[in-house]
Design a protein around this motif. Structure first.
Motif, short mmCIF file in Angstrom:
data_model
loop_
_atom_site.label_atom_id
_atom_site.label_comp_id
_atom_site.label_asym_id
_atom_site.label_seq_id
_atom_site.Cartn_x
_atom_site.Cartn_y
_atom_site.Cartn_z
N HIS A 39 -18.35 3.69 -5.80
CA HIS A 39 -18.52 2.29 -5.13
C HIS A 39 -17.89 1.33 -6.52
O HIS A 39 -17.04 0.65 -6.53
CB HIS A 39 -19.73 1.91 -4.75
N LEU A 40 -18.47 1.83 -7.72
CA LEU A 40 -17.92 1.09 -9.06
C LEU A 40 -16.56 1.31 -9.25
O LEU A 40 -15.93 0.15 -9.74
CB LEU A 40 -18.90 1.20 -10.21
N VAL A 41 -16.01 2.40 -9.15
CA VAL A 41 -14.64 2.61 -9.45
C VAL A 41 -13.57 1.89 -8.39
O VAL A 41 -12.68 1.23 -8.99
CB VAL A 41 -14.27 4.22 -9.14
N GLY A 42 -14.07 1.72 -7.20
CA GLY A 42 -13.28 0.92 -6.24
C GLY A 42 -13.58 -0.40 -6.54
O GLY A 42 -12.37 -1.21 -6.40
N SER A 50 -3.74 -7.90 -8.02
CA SER A 50 -4.02 -8.24 -6.48
C SER A 50 -4.63 -7.19 -5.74
O SER A 50 -4.31 -5.93 -6.06
CB SER A 50 -2.63 -8.58 -5.85
N ASP A 51 -5.61 -7.49 -4.77
CA ASP A 51 -6.53 -6.70 -4.12
C ASP A 51 -5.24 -5.55 -3.22
O ASP A 51 -5.35 -4.32 -3.31
CB ASP A 51 -7.11 -7.16 -2.95
N ARG A 52 -4.14 -6.01 -2.76
CA ARG A 52 -3.10 -5.52 -2.02
C ARG A 52 -2.71 -4.23 -2.80
O ARG A 52 -2.41 -3.22 -2.47
CB ARG A 52 -2.24 -6.20 -1.22
N ALA A 53 -2.17 -4.69 -4.15
CA ALA A 53 -1.58 -3.90 -4.92
C ALA A 53 -2.34 -2.79 -5.31
O ALA A 53 -2.15 -1.64 -5.17
CB ALA A 53 -0.93 -4.43 -6.34
N ALA A 54 -3.89 -3.07 -5.67
CA ALA A 54 -4.87 -2.08 -5.99
C ALA A 54 -5.07 -1.08 -5.02
O ALA A 54 -5.17 0.18 -5.22
CB ALA A 54 -6.15 -2.63 -6.56
N LEU A 55 -5.30 -1.41 -3.82
CA LEU A 55 -5.58 -0.66 -2.72
C LEU A 55 -4.49 0.08 -2.34
O LEU A 55 -4.74 1.39 -1.90
CB LEU A 55 -5.95 -1.65 -1.22
N TYR A 57 -2.10 1.18 -4.25
CA TYR A 57 -2.04 2.15 -5.40
C TYR A 57 -3.23 3.44 -5.27
O TYR A 57 -2.67 4.66 -5.12
CB TYR A 57 -2.36 1.86 -6.77
N MET A 58 -4.32 3.06 -4.93
CA MET A 58 -5.32 4.08 -4.55
C MET A 58 -5.07 4.94 -3.26
O MET A 58 -5.44 5.98 -3.41
CB MET A 58 -6.77 2.96 -4.55
N GLU A 59 -4.51 4.34 -2.24
CA GLU A 59 -4.23 5.05 -1.09
C GLU A 59 -3.12 5.91 -1.47
O GLU A 59 -3.21 7.32 -0.86
CB GLU A 59 -3.74 4.20 0.03
N ASN A 60 -2.23 5.69 -2.20
CA ASN A 60 -1.18 6.63 -2.55
C ASN A 60 -1.62 7.91 -3.42
O ASN A 60 -0.84 8.52 -3.56
CB ASN A 60 0.16 5.86 -3.06
N HIS A 61 -2.37 7.54 -4.46
CA HIS A 61 -2.46 8.31 -5.73
C HIS A 61 -4.42 8.52 -5.75
O HIS A 61 -4.54 9.07 -6.75
CB HIS A 61 -2.56 7.41 -7.03
N ASP A 62 -5.10 8.33 -4.81
CA ASP A 62 -6.57 8.63 -4.57
C ASP A 62 -7.25 7.92 -5.85
O ASP A 62 -6.70 7.29 -6.77
CB ASP A 62 -6.70 10.09 -4.67
#
Length: 71
Positions: A39-42, A50-55, A57-62
């Protein structure tokens, strides 16, 4: 729970910890380290970009998980 509530109030928002308040509070009580870590990492990943850029990136790279650190 008192610490999390206090920090959120000092930061200026009673609902700063999001819509998963009851799940997060239960994880604190249960000392559910894997859930709290993830939860904290997210949450930390959304700081300073930006939230969109971060999300995206996380979707593509876990995201790193507690399990990843146990290796």
């Amino acid at each position: 729970m008192v610490l999390v509530d206090t920090i959120c109030r000092l930061a200026g928002a009673n609902n700063l910890i999001g819509s998963e308040t009851s799940r997060l509070q239960q994880a604190i009580v249960d000392r559910d380290t894997p859930y709290l870590f993830e939860h904290l990492v997210g949450s930390f990943s959304l700081q300073g970009i930006s939230d969109r850029a971060a999300l995206t990136y996380m979707e593509n790279h876990d995201r790193p998980s507690w399990r990843d650190l146990q290796c």
